[in-house]
Write an enzyme that holds these catalytic residues in place. Structure first.
Site, PDB file in Angstrom:
ATOM      1  N   THR A 313     -31.777  -5.907 -43.083  1.00  9.31           N
ATOM      2  CA  THR A 313     -30.995  -6.173 -44.412  1.00  9.31           C
ATOM      3  C   THR A 313     -31.320  -6.913 -45.647  1.00  9.31           C
ATOM      4  OG1 THR A 313     -29.325  -4.820 -43.823  1.00  9.31           O
ATOM      5  CG2 THR A 313     -29.018  -5.136 -46.104  1.00  9.31           C
ATOM      6  N   ASP A 353     -27.595   4.694 -37.866  1.00  8.34           N
ATOM      7  CA  ASP A 353     -26.006   4.616 -37.930  1.00  8.34           C
ATOM      8  C   ASP A 353     -25.732   5.172 -38.299  1.00  8.34           C
ATOM      9  OD1 ASP A 353     -27.363   1.528 -39.376  1.00  8.34           O
ATOM     10  OD2 ASP A 353     -27.221   1.673 -41.426  1.00  8.34           O
ATOM     11  N   SER A 379     -22.647  -1.198 -43.421  1.00 13.14           N
ATOM     12  CA  SER A 379     -21.780  -2.159 -43.919  1.00 13.14           C
ATOM     13  C   SER A 379     -22.319  -2.943 -45.238  1.00 13.14           C
ATOM     14  CB  SER A 379     -22.138  -3.148 -42.611  1.00 13.14           C
ATOM     15  OG  SER A 379     -21.452  -2.318 -41.708  1.00 13.14           O
ATOM     16  N   GLY A 400     -25.974  -6.138 -40.579  1.00 10.29           N
ATOM     17  CA  GLY A 400     -26.031  -5.295 -39.848  1.00 10.29           C
ATOM     18  C   GLY A 400     -24.207  -4.868 -40.324  1.00 10.29           C
TER      19      GLY A 400
END
Length: 495
Positions: A313, A353, A379, A400
């Site tokens: 991310t 995910d 998340s 994450g």
């Protein structure tokens, strides 16, 4: 996910650009022939992992509502970078070495990011591009030109869409993504989830992100303790932070999923009385022996979660001269996504995910199970904080499922412990989803020893390096920014 504050109106709205499962997705698509979950590396590089990309459509929607520049103009710097190239950074070089050592690059991506080599870093005759090498991507420049000229929908039709479909349909384990899935994608404009924390109002993302709920849940649990009196240099401060996380993650894992398809007890999970009851489980002198999900108001019976989440991310925060604020988190999920490289970019592996199992050992349905048209739980926690109706803080991070811990830590650092944004970002990362992962290089070893003596169980390893960005308004009205030293980035003010 993008959280936006409009200074002129005082409105906070969010944009959901989360990927969705194609219509051909099935609840058992991450199970092998014997009904056992695929290993994570096998699932990641499969075509089944690729969800309908959403970020370009989401940016188009945000631009239509709030954009000031012509759509085509902001794409130009990225096009120039792709054409002219940029030097490989130390971090990229390190990640490429890791990817090669784990065989985590399929051929097209490997050819783009590595070179022939025979040295110690070589694998199958390839080695990472060295630090300072110029990395060019003319194919990506062409993709961006099409989007700049044709609008966001140019990504979802024509040659880009066909390249995405071909990439997802390739071996191993081809996926079911179709042109119809791409054409049907629409981003969502959502109300934020907001809640009080002491004198502040904290706003973040609704499902399918669990970030907004989980950050508010952790803060709402900590509100029952005098965190300011404990401080960042105390055993008590970190003990209570860990216990609040453990309770939060247990509830988040059990109940949060795509609320378009699954009933999520959002209000119950952040209910003040419920969080007070959860906080009552925390002992001042001892870690909880076990932590189970509670039953917040309105919660249905759910199976024990079986989602295997990994770090990844990117995040950024921007505050403009008019006082408008954006906190945005985006990802292709794993390092280099599904490893499928098309039209100059990597396809995501967002569908990993999801829980690989649709039901738990008792046969109870798992909230985050796969379904066609469903969005996997995230998340991501882009967050904006207000005090007395005025913007105070914007923050977010990659990482994450640890994002929730990173963001909560930074907010506690600023709002409870009186730290500057940079000091709060620099605090040690302590993640407590299961065994506690602690950043030992940044925390006093005596504190860790004392926590271990209280019964906390620690796991070796520092976890994912956070990439926190934060901006805060100081008491005299100035903006103070911070960028995480654990990654490449900096806070800058433009004239």
């Amino acid at each position: 996910f993008l959280v936006h504050y409009d200074a002129a109106t005082g409105d906070v709205i969010t944009f959901d650009g989360r990927e969705v499962a194609p219509q051909g997705a099935t609840p058992d698509m991450f199970l092998d022939a014997s009904g056992r979950p695929l290993t994570f590396p096998v699932a990641v590089r499969s075509g089944r992992a690729v969800g309908v990309p959403g970020v370009i459509a989401m940016l188009g929607e945000a631009h239509r509502e709030f954009g000031r520049l012509p759509w085509s103009r902001p794409w130009q710097p990225a096009i120039r970078l792709a054409e002219r190239g940029f030097p490989v950074s130390p971090r990229l070089n390190e990640l490429l070495g890791s990817a090669l050592s784990r065989d985590a690059l399929l051929p097209a991506g490997r050819d783009y990011l590595t070179r022939p080599g025979t040295g110690g870093d070589a694998r199958d005759g390839r080695e990472p591009l060295p630090v300072g090498a110029i990395l060019r991507n003319p194919e990506y420049a062409d993709t961006l030109r099409r989007v700049a000229k044709g609008g966001a929908r140019a990504f979802y039709e024509g040659p880009i869409a066909r390249a995405i479909i071909a990439g997802a349909a390739a071996a191993p384990l081809p996926g079911t993504l179709t042109l119809a899935d791409l054409a049907a994608y629409r981003p969502q404009r959502l109300e934020p989830v907001c809640g009080g924390y002491r004198v502040y109002l904290v706003c973040g993302m609704r499902p399918p992100s669990s970030g907004g709920i989980a950050v508010l849940s952790a803060l709402g649990t900590l509100e029952n303790f005098d965190m300011a009196a404990m401080g960042p240099g105390t055993v008590a401060g970190w003990h209570h932070f860990i216990e609040a996380q453990r309770l939060t993650y247990a509830d988040r894992d059990r109940y949060v999923a795509d609320d378009r398809l699954v009933a999520v007890p959002l209000a119950g999970l952040i209910d003040e009385d419920y969080l007070r009851s959860r906080a009552a489980l925390v002992r001042a002198d001892r870690a909880m022996a076990t932590v189970e999900a509670g039953r917040p108001p309105g919660a249905p019976v759910r199976g024990r979660d079986a989602t295997a989440e990994v770090p990844g991310t990117s995040h950024f925060v921007v505050v403009d001269r008019r006082g408008n604020v954006v906190s945005m988190t985006t990802t292709v999920e794993s390092l280099f996504g599904s490893q499928r490289f098309v039209a100059g970019f990597f396809l995501n592996n967002q569908l990993t995910d999801f829980s690989f199992r649709p039901v738990d050992d008792r046969g109870e349905a798992i909230a985050n199970a796969v379904a066609p048209g469903k969005k996997p739980r995230s998340s991501m926690s882009p967050t904006i904080v207000f005090r007395d109706g005025r913007f105070e803080v914007a923050v977010g991070s990659p990482g994450g499922n640890a994002i929730i811990a990173y963001v909560t830590k930074t907010l506690v650092g600023m709002l409870d412990w009186g730290l500057t944004p940079q000091q709060a970002v620099d605090l040690p990362n302590v993640i407590a989803r299961g065994p506690v992962v602690v950043e030992t290089a940044r925390i006093d070893g005596a504190i860790v020893d004392a926590l271990r003596g209280m019964g906390h169980v620690f796991r070796d390893g520092r976890g994912e390096g956070s990439g926190l960005h934060a901006v805060r308004v100081t008491k005299d009205g100035r903006l103070e920014g911070a960028a995480d030293p654990r990654r490449e980035g900096r806070a800058i003010a433009l004239p």
